[in-house]
Design a protein around this motif. Structure first.
Motif, PDB file in Angstrom:
ATOM      1  N   THR A  81     -16.243 -32.953 -23.017  1.00 23.29           N
ATOM      2  CA  THR A  81     -16.974 -32.657 -24.261  1.00 23.29           C
ATOM      3  C   THR A  81     -16.286 -31.526 -25.009  1.00 23.29           C
ATOM      4  OG1 THR A  81     -19.037 -33.294 -23.183  1.00 23.29           O
ATOM      5  CG2 THR A  81     -19.209 -31.993 -25.199  1.00 23.29           C
ATOM      6  N   ILE A 112      -5.776 -36.076 -29.102  1.00 25.48           N
ATOM      7  CA  ILE A 112      -6.985 -35.900 -29.900  1.00 25.48           C
ATOM      8  C   ILE A 112      -7.004 -34.522 -30.539  1.00 25.48           C
ATOM      9  CG2 ILE A 112      -8.340 -37.469 -28.469  1.00 25.48           C
ATOM     10  CD1 ILE A 112      -9.580 -34.996 -27.148  1.00 25.48           C
ATOM     11  N   GLN A 113      -7.918 -34.334 -31.478  1.00 26.95           N
ATOM     12  CA  GLN A 113      -8.103 -33.048 -32.129  1.00 26.95           C
ATOM     13  C   GLN A 113      -9.077 -32.183 -31.320  1.00 26.95           C
ATOM     14  OE1 GLN A 113      -5.396 -33.294 -34.983  1.00 26.95           O
ATOM     15  NE2 GLN A 113      -6.841 -31.595 -35.036  1.00 26.95           N
ATOM     16  N   GLU A 165     -13.109 -32.817 -30.225  1.00 30.28           N
ATOM     17  CA  GLU A 165     -13.493 -34.205 -29.975  1.00 30.28           C
ATOM     18  C   GLU A 165     -13.900 -34.401 -28.514  1.00 30.28           C
ATOM     19  OE1 GLU A 165     -10.522 -36.290 -33.306  1.00 30.28           O
ATOM     20  OE2 GLU A 165     -10.506 -36.947 -31.221  1.00 30.28           O
ATOM     21  N   ASN A 166     -14.649 -35.486 -28.293  1.00 24.84           N
ATOM     22  CA  ASN A 166     -15.021 -35.876 -26.937  1.00 24.84           C
ATOM     23  C   ASN A 166     -14.108 -37.003 -26.469  1.00 24.84           C
ATOM     24  OD1 ASN A 166     -17.201 -34.111 -27.235  1.00 24.84           O
ATOM     25  ND2 ASN A 166     -18.559 -35.762 -27.931  1.00 24.84           N
ATOM     26  N   LEU A 167     -13.955 -37.141 -25.156  1.00 23.89           N
ATOM     27  CA  LEU A 167     -13.111 -38.210 -24.637  1.00 23.89           C
ATOM     28  C   LEU A 167     -13.575 -38.601 -23.246  1.00 23.89           C
ATOM     29  CD1 LEU A 167     -10.432 -37.157 -22.470  1.00 23.89           C
ATOM     30  CD2 LEU A 167     -10.836 -35.427 -24.246  1.00 23.89           C
TER      31      LEU A 167
END
Lengths: 114, 111
Positions: free
Chosen positions: B77, B13-14, B17-19
């Motif tokens: 987050t 991800i960049q 970003e959230n994951l």
């Protein structure tokens, strides 16, 4: 240092050789675990000691694998007649007590069998 | 046999970003732990969850234990490159003698 220490850091063995991997747990830790970690995978349980007693060895892949902790402190994992599929990182972890106790890991021994 | 399944296996991800990563099992565990592992090092404990429904926060990381104590999630987050690593969930089996691990989620955060 105060952490779990493993040696050697790297080990290259020719197929058929015996190897011995050492683990110095944190002083006073009752429980000691050995795990095998293949590349890109999570650690797989091998065996567990509570003090000097080996209470669970259900994860040892074959009778070529043997672990001991004779004085309830330092532990040795021995692999006899190594094979290529034994190539992996072998992690040792210790914890203060049994049950809901976090594991403190060493940095592992990377074994390569050629 | 108690098993822990983690998803996704890999996540790229960049920054910012959230994951969310998941850890699931058909078995009940007395506790679940989350570890983070960097290349060439052993796993390092992030958190232990014990009570069903429990939520714990560690800066930008939020951990939740399922009500039935069979599953857990880790939410990050505003991910940062320093979050890159292998995230492992682990559970103590009912006998309490061994801790088993999932296969891990490998996270890569691009700057």
């Amino acid at each position: 240092g105060a952490g779990v220490s493993q040696s050697p850091r790297y080990k290259v063995a020719k197929r058929g050789q015996d190897v011995a991997l050492r683990c110095d747990p944190i002083s006073g830790h009752v429980s000691l675990f050995w795990y095998q970690q293949a590349l890109g995978q999570g650690p797989e349980f091998l065996t567990y000691f509570q003090n000097e007693a080996q209470l669970d060895k259900s994860g040892l892949p074959s009778d070529r694998f043997f672990a001991e902790r004779p004085e309830g402190s330092v532990s040795t994992l021995k692999i006899q007649r190594t094979q290529q599929e034994d190539s992996a990182v072998y992690l040792c972890a210790s914890s203060f007590r049994q049950g809901n106790s976090p594991l403190h890991f060493g940095n592992g021994t990377r074994l390569t069998v050629t | 046999t108690q098993l822990l399944e983690q998803s996704p296996q890999f996540l790229s991800i960049q920054e910012g970003e959230n994951l969310t990563v998941y850890c699931n099992s058909s078995s009940v565990f007395s506790s679940l732990q989350w570890y983070r592992q960097e290349p060439g090092e052993g796993p390092v404990l992030l958190v232990t969850v014990v009570t069903g429904g429990e939520v714990k926060k560690l800066k930008r990381l939020t951990f939740q234990f399922g009500d039935a104590r069979k599953d857990s999630s880790l939410h990050i987050t505003a991910a940062q490159p320093g979050d890159t690593g292998l995230y492992l969930c682990a559970g103590e089996n009912t006998g309490g003698f061994k801790t088993i691990f999932g296969a891990g989620t490998r996270l890569f955060v691009k700057a």
